[in-house]
Design a protein around this motif. Structure first.
Motif, PDB file in Angstrom:
ATOM      1  N   ALA A   1      12.259 -10.856   4.827  1.00 18.56           N
ATOM      2  CA  ALA A   1      11.622 -10.056   3.777  1.00 18.56           C
ATOM      3  C   ALA A   1      10.161 -10.463   3.614  1.00 18.56           C
ATOM      4  CB  ALA A   1      12.362 -10.238   2.459  1.00 18.56           C
ATOM      5  N   VAL A   2       9.322  -9.474   3.379  1.00 22.27           N
ATOM      6  CA  VAL A   2       7.895  -9.693   3.149  1.00 22.27           C
ATOM      7  C   VAL A   2       7.554  -8.953   1.866  1.00 22.27           C
ATOM      8  CG1 VAL A   2       5.588  -9.444   4.092  1.00 22.27           C
ATOM      9  CG2 VAL A   2       7.561  -9.533   5.634  1.00 22.27           C
ATOM     10  N   MET A   3       7.089  -9.680   0.864  1.00 28.38           N
ATOM     11  CA  MET A   3       6.716  -8.963  -0.339  1.00 28.38           C
ATOM     12  C   MET A   3       5.211  -8.748  -0.385  1.00 28.38           C
ATOM     13  SD  MET A   3       7.724  -9.406  -4.283  1.00 28.38           S
ATOM     14  CE  MET A   3       6.963 -10.989  -4.452  1.00 28.38           C
ATOM     15  N   GLY A   4       4.826  -7.524  -0.702  1.00 25.55           N
ATOM     16  CA  GLY A   4       3.404  -7.210  -0.806  1.00 25.55           C
ATOM     17  C   GLY A   4       3.126  -6.515  -2.123  1.00 25.55           C
ATOM     18  N   GLY A   5       1.865  -6.320  -2.406  1.00 26.06           N
ATOM     19  CA  GLY A   5       1.503  -5.662  -3.651  1.00 26.06           C
ATOM     20  C   GLY A   5       0.588  -4.478  -3.403  1.00 26.06           C
ATOM     21  N   PHE A   6       0.368  -3.731  -4.445  1.00 22.01           N
ATOM     22  CA  PHE A   6      -0.600  -2.634  -4.334  1.00 22.01           C
ATOM     23  C   PHE A   6      -1.402  -2.544  -5.620  1.00 22.01           C
ATOM     24  CE2 PHE A   6       3.548  -0.771  -5.451  1.00 22.01           C
ATOM     25  CZ  PHE A   6       3.262  -0.070  -6.612  1.00 22.01           C
ATOM     26  N   ASP A   7      -2.478  -1.803  -5.575  1.00 27.28           N
ATOM     27  CA  ASP A   7      -3.349  -1.674  -6.734  1.00 27.28           C
ATOM     28  C   ASP A   7      -2.598  -1.166  -7.958  1.00 27.28           C
ATOM     29  OD1 ASP A   7      -5.499  -2.533  -5.401  1.00 27.28           O
ATOM     30  OD2 ASP A   7      -6.416  -0.550  -5.095  1.00 27.28           O
ATOM     31  N   LYS A   8      -2.873  -1.801  -9.087  1.00 32.67           N
ATOM     32  CA  LYS A   8      -2.198  -1.357 -10.310  1.00 32.67           C
ATOM     33  C   LYS A   8      -2.532   0.103 -10.630  1.00 32.67           C
ATOM     34  CE  LYS A   8      -1.166  -5.586 -12.764  1.00 32.67           C
ATOM     35  NZ  LYS A   8      -2.196  -6.629 -12.570  1.00 32.67           N
ATOM     36  N   GLU A   9      -3.741   0.506 -10.267  1.00 37.18           N
ATOM     37  CA  GLU A   9      -4.130   1.893 -10.588  1.00 37.18           C
ATOM     38  C   GLU A   9      -3.184   2.912  -9.966  1.00 37.18           C
ATOM     39  OE1 GLU A   9      -7.821   0.786  -8.907  1.00 37.18           O
ATOM     40  OE2 GLU A   9      -7.181  -0.778 -10.319  1.00 37.18           O
ATOM     41  N   SER A  10      -2.623   2.558  -8.829  1.00 38.28           N
ATOM     42  CA  SER A  10      -1.718   3.506  -8.185  1.00 38.28           C
ATOM     43  C   SER A  10      -0.509   3.793  -9.052  1.00 38.28           C
ATOM     44  CB  SER A  10      -1.266   2.965  -6.833  1.00 38.28           C
ATOM     45  OG  SER A  10      -2.373   2.852  -5.968  1.00 38.28           O
ATOM     46  N   LEU A  11      -0.233   2.886  -9.990  1.00 39.29           N
ATOM     47  CA  LEU A  11       0.922   3.109 -10.858  1.00 39.29           C
ATOM     48  C   LEU A  11       0.756   4.350 -11.715  1.00 39.29           C
ATOM     49  CD1 LEU A  11       1.760  -0.551 -11.950  1.00 39.29           C
ATOM     50  CD2 LEU A  11       3.116   0.922 -10.465  1.00 39.29           C
ATOM     51  N   SER A  12      -0.459   4.870 -11.792  1.00 40.61           N
ATOM     52  CA  SER A  12      -0.651   6.095 -12.562  1.00 40.61           C
ATOM     53  C   SER A  12      -0.131   7.319 -11.819  1.00 40.61           C
ATOM     54  CB  SER A  12      -2.134   6.276 -12.900  1.00 40.61           C
ATOM     55  OG  SER A  12      -2.845   6.517 -11.706  1.00 40.61           O
ATOM     56  N   LEU A  13       0.162   7.160 -10.560  1.00 37.00           N
ATOM     57  CA  LEU A  13       0.784   8.268  -9.824  1.00 37.00           C
ATOM     58  C   LEU A  13       2.202   8.455 -10.363  1.00 37.00           C
ATOM     59  CD1 LEU A  13      -0.281   7.498  -6.164  1.00 37.00           C
ATOM     60  CD2 LEU A  13      -0.623   9.673  -7.321  1.00 37.00           C
ATOM     61  N   PRO A  14       2.742   9.679 -10.232  1.00 40.81           N
ATOM     62  CA  PRO A  14       4.126   9.875 -10.695  1.00 40.81           C
ATOM     63  C   PRO A  14       5.049   8.845 -10.024  1.00 40.81           C
ATOM     64  CG  PRO A  14       3.119  11.983 -10.149  1.00 40.81           C
ATOM     65  CD  PRO A  14       2.139  10.926  -9.763  1.00 40.81           C
ATOM     66  N   ARG A  15       5.937   8.304 -10.806  1.00 42.58           N
ATOM     67  CA  ARG A  15       6.842   7.260 -10.322  1.00 42.58           C
ATOM     68  C   ARG A  15       7.586   7.703  -9.065  1.00 42.58           C
ATOM     69  NH1 ARG A  15      12.266   5.630 -11.121  1.00 42.58           N
ATOM     70  NH2 ARG A  15      12.525   3.372 -11.471  1.00 42.58           N
ATOM     71  N   ASP A  16       8.057   8.926  -9.063  1.00 40.57           N
ATOM     72  CA  ASP A  16       8.839   9.378  -7.916  1.00 40.57           C
ATOM     73  C   ASP A  16       7.999   9.489  -6.659  1.00 40.57           C
ATOM     74  OD1 ASP A  16      11.636   9.892  -8.798  1.00 40.57           O
ATOM     75  OD2 ASP A  16      10.553  11.034 -10.315  1.00 40.57           O
ATOM     76  N   VAL A  17       6.727   9.780  -6.857  1.00 43.12           N
ATOM     77  CA  VAL A  17       5.836   9.812  -5.699  1.00 43.12           C
ATOM     78  C   VAL A  17       5.759   8.410  -5.103  1.00 43.12           C
ATOM     79  CG1 VAL A  17       3.451  10.109  -4.959  1.00 43.12           C
ATOM     80  CG2 VAL A  17       4.480  11.768  -6.524  1.00 43.12           C
ATOM     81  N   LEU A  18       5.562   7.442  -5.975  1.00 45.85           N
ATOM     82  CA  LEU A  18       5.463   6.057  -5.493  1.00 45.85           C
ATOM     83  C   LEU A  18       6.743   5.646  -4.764  1.00 45.85           C
ATOM     84  CD1 LEU A  18       3.840   4.450  -8.668  1.00 45.85           C
ATOM     85  CD2 LEU A  18       2.714   4.923  -6.477  1.00 45.85           C
ATOM     86  N   ILE A  19       7.849   5.958  -5.382  1.00 47.38           N
ATOM     87  CA  ILE A  19       9.130   5.544  -4.783  1.00 47.38           C
ATOM     88  C   ILE A  19       9.359   6.263  -3.459  1.00 47.38           C
ATOM     89  CG2 ILE A  19      11.631   5.656  -5.086  1.00 47.38           C
ATOM     90  CD1 ILE A  19      11.258   4.927  -7.973  1.00 47.38           C
ATOM     91  N   THR A  20       9.076   7.544  -3.446  1.00 49.65           N
ATOM     92  CA  THR A  20       9.298   8.301  -2.214  1.00 49.65           C
ATOM     93  C   THR A  20       8.444   7.744  -1.083  1.00 49.65           C
ATOM     94  OG1 THR A  20       9.791  10.272  -3.487  1.00 49.65           O
ATOM     95  CG2 THR A  20       9.212  10.593  -1.181  1.00 49.65           C
ATOM     96  N   VAL A  21       7.168   7.493  -1.402  1.00 51.51           N
ATOM     97  CA  VAL A  21       6.290   6.956  -0.367  1.00 51.51           C
ATOM     98  C   VAL A  21       6.852   5.631   0.146  1.00 51.51           C
ATOM     99  CG1 VAL A  21       4.046   5.920   0.056  1.00 51.51           C
ATOM    100  CG2 VAL A  21       4.200   8.107  -1.148  1.00 51.51           C
ATOM    101  N   MET A  22       7.220   4.753  -0.766  1.00 47.44           N
ATOM    102  CA  MET A  22       7.692   3.439  -0.338  1.00 47.44           C
ATOM    103  C   MET A  22       8.980   3.533   0.465  1.00 47.44           C
ATOM    104  SD  MET A  22       6.817   0.740  -3.383  1.00 47.44           S
ATOM    105  CE  MET A  22       6.837   1.736  -4.870  1.00 47.44           C
ATOM    106  N   LYS A  23       9.909   4.317  -0.059  1.00 39.76           N
ATOM    107  CA  LYS A  23      11.210   4.364   0.595  1.00 39.76           C
ATOM    108  C   LYS A  23      11.202   5.213   1.852  1.00 39.76           C
ATOM    109  CE  LYS A  23      14.444   5.653  -2.060  1.00 39.76           C
ATOM    110  NZ  LYS A  23      15.230   6.159  -3.220  1.00 39.76           N
ATOM    111  N   LYS A  24      10.721   6.417   1.695  1.00 39.42           N
ATOM    112  CA  LYS A  24      10.881   7.370   2.788  1.00 39.42           C
ATOM    113  C   LYS A  24       9.902   7.102   3.922  1.00 39.42           C
ATOM    114  CE  LYS A  24      11.407  12.184   3.511  1.00 39.42           C
ATOM    115  NZ  LYS A  24      11.302  13.537   3.002  1.00 39.42           N
ATOM    116  N   HIS A  25       8.637   6.902   3.552  1.00 37.04           N
ATOM    117  CA  HIS A  25       7.647   6.720   4.610  1.00 37.04           C
ATOM    118  C   HIS A  25       7.647   5.309   5.157  1.00 37.04           C
ATOM    119  CE1 HIS A  25       6.003  10.642   4.332  1.00 37.04           C
ATOM    120  NE2 HIS A  25       5.650  10.525   3.071  1.00 37.04           N
ATOM    121  N   GLN A  26       7.871   4.337   4.250  1.00 34.18           N
ATOM    122  CA  GLN A  26       7.649   2.957   4.677  1.00 34.18           C
ATOM    123  C   GLN A  26       8.918   2.114   4.748  1.00 34.18           C
ATOM    124  OE1 GLN A  26       4.028   3.737   5.680  1.00 34.18           O
ATOM    125  NE2 GLN A  26       4.694   1.614   5.754  1.00 34.18           N
TER     126      GLN A  26
END
Lengths: 1006, 1006
Positions: A581-606
C-alpha cells in the motif's frame, strides 16, 4: 539530471532502431494517434513483416484545455512502435526501453492494466494494457487483432508511449509544462501558447458550416482516389475527414443522426482503403516478405528441457503453472473458476487417482496443484462389442471371418470371445474382454494438458502467434493474453507438452518489478516455496487480506477510514502479485469538487481506495494505492501517483468550471444531440415524453400540488446533465452531477435531490421515485415496442434493471400504484405504436422481475407464485399479499386450512366450471343438512369479496369445519344435475373468495 | 558501410542537439518546405534566440515523377536547421555535420554556389548558397533576411539538407530508391509506391472544383483566427491554403488572374500572421530572451592579435585581405573592380605615397597588395581661413577677440596670422598657416580601412550580425556574404581595425576542402608565398588559364573539343580557389535529347563544360566539371557528378516524354494561363495579336504566298512551347524546344526553324525574321502604351533588346521596312490606346538603338547622327546611307566637298528661312554671272531629289566649283529683298538636296 524531452525521443529512436525497427516520421496531416499513420494503419495488414518506430504529435481537438491542464492537451506527443510479428517477448523489450530512458522498474510501480482498445472509425480493435508508471498511464500496449475490418495475420504488437506522461514520471514533476525540452527551453515555453490558441479555435472559432462542406469535399476525393486504386491518397483524405469531424465535434456541432452517418461513412472508407491496400500488396507479391525471419527467437530453447527422470512409482505432487502476460482482473477469476471446475472431472476422465486439487491465480500465473497424483492409470478390462453372434459364428460355433477379424483387431483369440445379449441393440453379440494396461501419468498428461489450457475460455480472447510459429495452418492459439511459459511437473519430472508455441519446462518467472527473473522449480512440491521466496503472494485470499490490512493501517495513520468496496478490492487483488500500500495526498482545494466526482476518479480511473473521516462520510485529502512490489523507491511512487491524481482533479475542475458557466437548464436543449434510440428519438424527445408522463402519474401517486410542481421541474431537468462535459467524461456520474449543478443553479433542494435519485435502485424521496418511475416506464414501453425486449443474455438497454427499478421502490415504500394504467399512459406517448399485446408483454416482464424481487426478499416461491397468479399490476399490494400469505403458510394449523380450501377449489376445477357459469345458490335445492349448514356458515362470515389475503383466509379458517363436514357427507356430483349445480355453486362461493388475491393451488401441499 | 537513411537522421539530430539546437518534429499539415513549419516561419521573427533542428517530409505536388526519377519526388525529406542569431561560423559547423554523417570534405568536392532564396508567397527572402556535393545540391544554406514582409533582426541562418541527395552522395549510388533506409529495407521499398500514387493523384485525379472551394473555406478560417489573434491556427490554415493551391497548380488548373489573386491572398495572410506573432511575443515580453548569450563565440580572440611592433621607417609592402564566406561569382568581379578603382584614389586622399597597387580576388578573399607604402604621411602646411580682416583687427592692426579665438583654435600666435584677399568670398580675410605633421600610416589606415571595406557595394547585400555583436544600435554591416576574417599588414605589423564584428589580424585561412586551416601570414611581403603554399591560385587570370588548359586536355583525352564560353569560364573561375578538372560521362541514350537541352543542363544547372566531336558540333557523352581542390577522391567526385547529371537528364527525359504526348499545337490554348502583362492580357492574347500583325507585315516584307502561309503557321505556334513542361523547367530553352517539338509534331521545317529563330538576335530565315519582328514590335507598342518604357537601368521587359532585335536583323539583311507603318499597325491591335505621341516615342527609342548598333558596327558617330537626323524609319536604308556617307567622309577630297555644301546650308540657316518659304528661283532676278552659272550647273546635274547619299553627293561634287565661285563673287544678302530671296532660293535648291538622306551639318568639319 534525467533525460530531457528530446533526449528521450533520441534514446527511444536509438533503442528501437537497434531492435530492428525502421525509424519513420510523424505524418503530414493531422491524426489523432500514431495508429492512423499509414506506417501503422496500413502496414499491420497482410503477411509482410514490419517493425517501425516514430514520433507522432497527435491532434485531438476535444482534449484541448487552453494550456491549463498538467497533462492533457489538444496535441500530445506519442512515440509509436509496431512489431510485426510479435517477437515473443515484447513486454520485456518494452521494459528495457524504459530502462534506457532512465525509468528503473525496481524504483517505480509499473503495471500492465487491462485495456481493450477499439477504434470503430477504422473498424479496428486489439487487446492489451495501459501501462501505468506510478499510477500514470504512460503507454498503450496492444496486440492488434483487427484493422480496417480485416482480421490481422500475423498480429502486430503496438506500443504507444505518451511522451509527456513518461517524462512527468521520469522527472517527478507535477505538470508537463515544467519539463525540459532541451537544456535551455521548457516544454511549456515551446508549446503552451499553442495549446491556448488551438483550444480556443477548436471550441470557439471553427466555422461549422465550412468544416461540414470541407468534410464532404474530402470524402469525395477519397472516393475518387479509391476508384483509381490510389491507396495512400485515399487514406490521406480519410484522415482529413477524421480531423475535420473532430473539429465539428469539438465545436459541439454534431447531432445524433449526423454523428452516426459520418462515422459510418468514415468507417466504410477506411475499410475500403484497407482492402485496396491488401489487394495492392498481393499484386506486388508482398515484397517485404523477403525479410521474414523464422520468428523463433524465444521459447525454443525450452524444447530441450524435458527431463529423462524415471517416472515415479508412488503418488506424487503435480504442478501446472500457466505463465502469461498480465491477465485482466476479470479473466483471472474466470480462468480460476474454470480450472476449479474442470480439473477434477478431467482427472476422473483420465482415470487418475489423486489427492487434493487446488487452484491459484495471479495476474501472471494460473496454477493447478495436486498434492498427490497417481503415477499411472490403473490397468482395466473393457468388454468391446463385436459383430452379431450369428454373423460371428456358424451354427456349430465355428468362428467366421467377422469374428476372426474382430478378435485380431482387439488382440485376443477367437476362443476368448464371448456371446452376450445386448438389450439395447436387441439381440446377441460377440464381445471381447480387452485388457487395457494403465498408461503412465506423464504420457496421459502430455496429451491432456494442452487441451486443458485450450479449454479455458474468456469473454474476449486474442491471437498473438505469427504464422511461422504455428503448427499447421490453424489460426493460432487464443487466450486472454499471450502465454509465455509453462511449468508442468510431476514430482521432479517435467511433463513435456507444447501449447501456443511454448514448450513446458521447470522454469517459472519471478516478480515483474524484479525483472521477471527465470527461476527453476526443483519439483512440484517445492513450487510454493519457490514462489514465496520470489515474493509472490500466490493465494488470492491471502493477497486480499494483506491489501485490506495495509489499507486500513494506512487510513488509520491519518485518522481516517478507507472506503473498501468489494469489487474494487477484488480487481486490485488481481492486478498485483506482491501488494504494497502507498498512501498519497491531494490538494485540499480539490475537496470542493463534488464528493462523487472525487470518489469516481480515485476508484474508477486510478483504482485507489478513498479515505473518509472516521466520524463522517466526508473525504480526507488522501488516497491509498496498491503497488505491485516492495517498498523500494516508494516515495517516488507516491509522488507519481499524487501528480496523476492532481492532473485528474484538475481536469474535473476544468469540466465543472466550464459547465457552471451556464445553469443546468441551459444544457437541456443539447439533449437533442444525444440519441436515445433510433425509433424513439433523442434524449430530448424522451425528456419531453417524461414530462408528459410524469404529469399523468402525479395523481396516480397522490402527489400534492407542490410535489407535482417539483416533479415537473425535476423531470424537466432530469436528463440535462448528460450534455455537460463532466458527465460526458464520466458517464457514471450522471444524476450525481445533475443534482450538484441543479443546486448550484439555484433549483429547490427537492428538485435537485430527485434528479440525483433517479438513477438509484430505490429513490428515497417521493419526487425522486416519481422521476425514476417515469423514466423507467417510458423506457420499457418504448423499447419493447421497438422490438428491443431483452432476450437471453442480451439486454443492451438494461430493461431488467429498469423493471426491477419499477417494482422495488414501489414495494419497499409500499406505494400502491396501477402499473397497467401507467404502462397504458406511457404507451400512448411513444412515437411508435405500442400494441396491447406488447403492453401485456411488458406487464408480464415486470411481474417476472417482481417475482424475483420477492423471492430474493426471502418469500417462498410458491407463495410468491400464488399471489402473482392473481395480482401483479400493483406491486406494493402484491408484496403485501405475499407477506400475509407467507405468514399464513407458516402457521401450524395451515395443514388443516389449506386442504379444506383446496377441496373446494379442486372440485370446481375437476368439474371444469367457472364461477360465472354456476347458478345462484338456491336453498330449495339443498338436500343434506351439511349443505345447509355450510351455506349458513358462509352467509355468516362472508361479506362480499375479501379485500386482502388476511381477510380471505380469516374467512376460510372459520369455514373449514363446515367445509370438511360438507365434503365428508355430501356427494357433490349428484346425479340430479340441478342438485349438482347447486352444490357446486355453494362450494364455488368459497373457492371464488381468493380471486384477485392469490391462487392457492400454486402452493405446496395443495 | 556508410550510414543508412535513418542513421543519418539520428546522427544529424544528435549533432545539432549538441550544438544547442532544440529538436523539433515535422509539421502536422502538408508543407512544401521546412521553412513553412512555424518552428522556422514564426520563430525567425523578432529578437528572441532560437536554435532548432528537425526533419520535414516536404510535399511538392509538381515535383512528382511517378517514382521514376532518381532524386526528384513529390515528397522529399528535408533536415532543417535554424541558428538564430548567426553563431559566427555556421559554415564550419555545417561542414562538421557532414563529417559526422561520413562525408569527408577532403574526398569530395563541396562547393558553396550562390543561391538567392525567395518565397514571395510568404514575403520572405534570403541570401546564401546551394551547397554542392560532387555537383549534387545537398543543402540550401541561407541567411534569412526577411520573413512575412518583416525585416529580420537578428538574421537567422537556415540550413536545409536534402536528405535523399546527401545520402546519394554518401553512398555513391545512382538513385535514392537504392538507398538503405535501415538494415533491411530500402528507401524504394518504403516510398516508391507512394510516389506513384500521389503523382497520379496530383496530376490526374484531384478534383479542381472541390479544391477551389476548400481553398476558400480555409482562407476564411485563417481570417477568423486572425480576427481572434490566434496565430498558430491561422498559420495552419495558410499552410492548408498553400497546399491546396499546389494541388490546383499541379492539375494545371490555375489561370493567370487566379494565380496572381491567390498568391496575393496567401501573401497577405502570411504577412498578417507574422505581424500578429510579433505583436504576441512583444506582449509576452519575449520570454526566450532570457537565454540570449553574448553571441561572441567567434572572432573575439582576434582582438588581442594586434601587434606592438615598431612602425617601419621605410616604404614597406602592405596587404589587405578581406576573408569572406563564398562570394557569388558576379560579386567577386564587382568587388574586384571597385577596389581597383578605389584604392589608388584613397591613397591619394590619405596623402600616402605608394608603389604598385594590385588587387586579387577569389570566392573567399578580396586582396589589396601595395608593393611599397610610405610608413607615414608627409608633413604639410595648410592655410586656414579665419574671420574677415576688419573683424579680426582694428584699424591699428590690434587683434580683436575674433582673431585671438581663431589663432588659439589653430594653435598659432595672432602675430603669425596673415591677411589675404579671398576672391571668391569677395574681401580680405585672416588666414593662419597651420602645420600638419604627417600621421603614421598604420594610424591612418586603421581609420580608413573599415571605410574602404564598407564602401564596397553589391547588387544585393546581406546583414548577418546579431544585435549583441553590433556597435551601437545600427542595423549592422552589410556585405555580399559574411566577412569572417581580415588580414591587414604593413610589413609585419598588423593594422588594427574592426569591421562587422571582425578584428583585423595576421591570420588567413586556407582552402575550404582542407578545412580552411588558419595560417599565420608573417608579413605583407610573404603573403603570396603563404597563399601559394596553401594551394590557392590567387590570380584570377592564372586560375582561368589553368581551367582552360585542363579542360582542353581533358576533352582531348576523348578526342573531343570542349565548348568553353567566356561567361561560364568566368563564373567557374570565380567559384574555385584551386581548380581541378574532372571529366565524367553520361549514358549515350541521353544524346537523343535535344542538343540544347543537354547543353543547357550541363552549363546552366551544373556549370560543366560540354564536349563535342572535334570534327562536328555533335556532342560527346562527356562533360568536364571543375572541382575546388586537388585530386584526392577524384573518382568519387566524378561518379557523384555523373549521378547528378544522370538524374537531370532523366528529368529532362520525363518532361520531353510527357510533353510529346500531344502535338505542339495542343499547348497553345494553355497560353491563356500565362500572363504577358496585366493591361495587355495573356500570352495567348499576345499570340493572337501577333497572328494579325504578321498578316499585315507579310506584304511589307514582300513575302511570297508560301512564305506568308508559313509565317502564319509559325506565328500561330511561336509561343506554344512556353506551356510545355520542359520550357517551364528551363525557360532559356524557349524557341529551341518549340522548334524541336514542331519538327516532332510534323510541322514544315521552315515553320519549325522560324519558331526557333524568333529569339535569336538576328534570325537567319525570312520567316524567322518576320516572326521576330512581329513579336518585338508588338511588345514595344503595347508596353510603351502601358507605361513600361525603360527608364534608367530599369528595363524589366527587355525592351532595349527588343528594339535592337528589330533594327539589327533589318540592317544586317538589308531589308527595307517601314517601321513607322509597322508601329502604327501594331498600335491599332493593342487592347489599350497607343497614342500618336507614344508611337513617336517608340520610333525615337528604336532610332536610338539603331544609332548604337551602327556606331558599334564601326561607323563614325557623326556620320550616324547625320543620317539618322534625316532618315530612321527604315533601318536598312539608313544603314545603307550611313555606309555611303562614311565612304564619302573618308574620301581625300571630302575637305573640299563638305565646306562648299556647308556654305549653302549655313547661309540658309542663318537667314532663318525654310525651303518651303522661299520663292521659285527666277532667272530674271539674277544680277551676277556667277548666279546664272550656278543656276545652270544645278539645272544640268539635278534631276529631282536624289534617292540616296551617293546620288546626292555625286551631284554636290559636280556643283562644288560653281558654289565656290558663287559665294566668292555674290553677296547673297543683297539689300534688295527680292534679289536676296531669289539668291537664297537658288542656294536653297542645293541645301535641300540632302533632305531625307542626311543632315550634313551633324558632321565634323561642317
Amino acid at each position: 539530471m534525467p533525460l530531457n524531452f528530446q533526449q528521450v525521443i533520441l534514446t527511444l529512436q536509438q533503442f528501437w532502431a537497434e531492435k530492428g525497427c525502421l525509424l519513420w516520421q510523424p505524418y503530414y496531416t493531422q491524426v489523432g494517434a500514431g495508429t492512423m499513420n499509414p506506417a501503422t494503419f496500413l502496414r499491420v495488414l497482410g503477411p509482410e513483416p514490419w517493425n517501425v518506430a516514430y514520433v507522432e504529435p497527435s491532434v485531438r481537438p476535444d482534449d484541448g484545455r487552453y494550456g491549463e491542464n498538467p497533462n492533457r492537451f489538444q496535441v500530445h506527443y506519442q512515440f509509436q512502435v509496431v512489431l510485426k510479428p510479435d517477437p515473443g517477448d515484447p513486454q520485456e523489450i518494452y521494459l528495457d526501453s524504459l530502462k534506457a530512458i532512465g525509468i528503473d522498474p525496481r524504483r517505480h510501480d509499473i503495471r500492465f492494466v487491462e485495456d481493450n482498445w477499439e477504434q470503430p472509425a477504422i473498424s479496428a480493435w486489439g487487446l492489451g494494457w495501459e501501462v501505468w508508471l506510478d499510477g500514470q498511464e504512460i503507454t498503450q500496449f496492444t496486440y492488434f487483432q483487427q484493422g480496417g475490418g480485416v482480421k490481422l495475420d500475423p498480429v502486430s504488437v503496438e506500443l504507444t508511449y505518451g511522451l509527456e506522461r513518461n517524462l512527468i514520471g521520469l522527472h517527478n514533476v507535477k505538470t508537463a509544462w515544467d519539463l525540459p525540452w532541451n537544456d535551455t527551453v521548457t516544454y511549456g515555453e515551446v508549446r503552451r501558447r499553442e495549446e491556448f490558441e488551438h483550444s480556443k479555435y477548436y471550441y470557439e472559432v471553427g466555422n461549422v458550416q465550412a468544416m461540414r462542406e470541407v468534410f464532404e469535399r474530402f470524402e469525395r476525393e477519397a472516393e475518387a482516389c479509391l476508384a483509381q486504386g490510389l491507396v495512400l491518397p485515399a487514406h490521406d483524405y480519410v484522415l482529413k475527414c477524421s480531423h475535420t469531424f473532430n473539429i465539428l465535434d469539438a465545436r459541439g456541432a454534431v447531432g445524433v443522426t449526423e454523428r452516426q452517418a459520418l462515422f459510418r461513412r468514415m468507417r466504410e472508407l477506411a475499410r475500403r482503403v484497407g482492402e485496396a491496400y491488401l489487394e495492392q500488396r498481393k499484386e506486388m507479391e508482398y515484397p517485404l516478405l523477403k525479410e521474414a525471419g523464422d520468428g523463433e527467437s524465444v521459447n525454443r530453447e525450452s524444447v530441450t528441457r524435458t527431463t529423462n527422470l524415471p517416472i515415479p512409482n508412488i503418488p506424487t505432487p503435480f504442478l501446472l503453472e500457466i505463465g502469461t502476460e498480465e491477465l485482466p482482473a476479470n479473466d483471472v477469476d474466470t480462468a480460476h473458476a474454470q480450472l476449479v471446475a474442470r480439473v477434477p472431472s478431467l482427472l476422473e476422465e483420465l482415470n487418475l487417482t489423486h489427492g487434493e486439487v487446488r487452484v491459484f491465480s495471479t495476474p501472471r500465473r494460473l496454477v493447478v496443484s495436486i498434492d498427490s497424483l497417481s503415477p499411472r492409470q490403473p490397468d482395466r478390462e473393457d468388454l468391446v462389442k463385436g459383430p452379431p453372434a450369428d454373423k460371428a459364428f456358424d451354427k456349430d460355433g465355428v468362428a467366421l471371418p467377422a469374428a476372426m477379424g474382430f478378435a485380431k483387431k482387439n488382440g485376443v483369440n477367437t476362443k476368448d470371445l464371448v456371446v452376450r445379449e445386448d438389450v439395447s441393440a436387441g439381440g446377441k453379440y460377440v464381445f471381447a474382454a480387452v485388457k487395457q494396461t494403465g498408461r503412465a501419468t506423464p504420457e496421459v498428461l502430455a496429451e491432456a494438458l494442452p487441451k486443458l489450457v485450450e479449454s479455458i475460455k474468456f469473454e474476449k480472447s486474442m491471437r498473438w502467434l505469427p504464422a511461422s510459429r504455428r503448427a499447421g495452418n490453424e489460426s493460432g492459439a487464443a487466450f486472454s493474453r499471450p502465454i509465455r511459459w509453462l511449468v508442468a511437473l510431476l514430482g521432479e519430472m517435467v511433463i513435456p507438452f507444447e501449447y501456443a508455441g511454448v514448450v513446458s519446462g521447470h522454469t517459472t518467472r519471478g516478480l515483474r518489478p524484479y525483472d521477471s527473473p527465470e527461476i527453476v522449480v526443483p519439483s512440484a512440491g517445492k513450487y510454493f516455496d519457490v514462489i514465496r521466496d520470489a515474493g509472490i503472494l500466490l493465494d488470492k485470499e491471502e493477497r486480499k487480506a494483506s491489501i485490506v490490512e495495509q489499507v486500513n493501517q494506512a487510513a488509520a495513520l491519518v485518522g481516517g477510514e478507507a472506503i473498501i468496496e468489494e469489487a474494487l478490492l477484488n480487481e486490485v487483488t488481481n492486478l498485483v502479485e506482491m501488494p504494497t500500500a502507498v498512501m498519497g495526498g491531494f490538494d485540499k482545494e480539490s475537496l470542493s469538487l463534488p464528493r462523487d466526482v472525487l470518489i469516481t476518479v480515485m476508484k474508477k480511473h486510478q483504482r485507489y481506495f478513498p479515505v473518509t473521516h472516521s466520524q463522517s462520510t466526508n473525504l480526507l485529502p488522501h488516497f491509498i494505492a496498491i503497488r505491485n512490489g516492495d517498498d523500494l523507491g516508494i516515495d517516488v511512487v507516491r509522488q507519481g501517483n499524487e501528480h496523476v491524481l492532481g492532473a485528474r482533479f484538475a481536469d474535473a475542475n476544468f469540466f465543472v468550471r466550464e459547465d457552471l458557466k451556464q445553469p443546468l437548464e441551459a444544457y437541456r436543449p443539447g439533449l437533442s444531440k444525444i440519441i436515445f434510440q433510433t425509433k424513439l428519438g433523442s434524449m430530448l424527445d424522451k425528456s419531453e415524453r417524461m414530462l408528459k408522463l410524469s404529469a399523468e402519474l402525479a395523481p396516480m401517486l397522490a402527489l400534492s400540488e407542490v410535489e407535482a410542481s417539483n416533479l415537473q421541474r425535476a423531470t424537466y431537468l432530469a436528463k440535462a446533465d448528460l450534455v455537460t462535459q463532466m458527465v460526458t467524461e464520466m458517464t457514471s456520474l450522471q444524476g450525481i452531477i445533475g443534482r450538484e449543478y441543479a443546486l448550484r443553479s439555484g433549483e429547490p433542494k427537492e428538485v435537485a435531490d430527485a434528479i440525483g435519485e433517479q438513477y438509484l435502485p430505490v429513490p428515497q424521496t417521493k419526487i425522486g421515485l416519481a422521476v425514476a418511475l417515469t423514466e423507467r416506464i417510458d423506457s420499457l414501453a418504448g423499447l419493447f415496442a421497438a422490438g428491443l425486449a431483452p432476450t437471453g443474455a442480451k439486454d443492451p438497454f438494461g430493461l431488467r434493471r429498469a423493471a426491477i427499478g419499477v417494482v422495488q421502490p414501489l414495494t419497499e415504500h409500499g406505494i400502491s400504484f396501477d402499473l397497467r394504467e401507467a404502462v397504458r399512459k406511457a404507451a400512448k406517448l411513444q412515437p411508435i405504436d405500442v400494441k396491447e399485446e406488447v403492453q401485456a408483454q411488458i406487464l408480464e416482464f415486470i411481474t417476472g422481475r417482481l417475482s424475483v424481487v420477492l423471492k430474493d426478499a426471502g418469500y417462498k416461491y410458491d407463495v410468491v407464485d400464488a399471489v402473482l397468479a392473481e395480482q401483479s399490476d400493483n406491486p406494493a399490494r402484491a408484496a403485501e399479499a405475499v407477506k400475509q400469505l407467507q405468514a399464513w403458510v407458516e402457521r401450524e394449523d395451515w395443514v388443516t386450512i389449506l386442504p379444506g380450501y383446496a377441496r373446494c377449489v379442486r372440485i370446481i376445477r375437476s368439474a371444469s366450471v367457472k364461477s360465472g357459469q354456476l347458478p345462484v345458490v338456491s336453498e330449495k335445492l339443498f338436500v343434506e343438512a351439511e349443505e345447509k349448514s355450510l351455506y349458513k356458515a358462509i352467509r355468516s362470515v362472508v361479506r362480499g369479496q375479501p379485500s386482502n389475503v388476511d381477510d380471505f383466509l380469516n374467512i376460510v379458517v372459520k369455514l373449514i369445519p363446515s367445509i370438511n363436514t360438507f365434503f365428508d357427507k355430501v356427494l357433490v356430483m349428484a346425479e340430479d344435475q340441478k342438485i349438482k349445480q347447486n352444490r357446486l355453486a355453494l362450494v364455488g362461493q368459497i373457492a371464488g373468495l381468493s380471486t384477485g388475491l392469490a391462487d392457492l393451488s400454486k402452493l405446496e401441499g395443495f
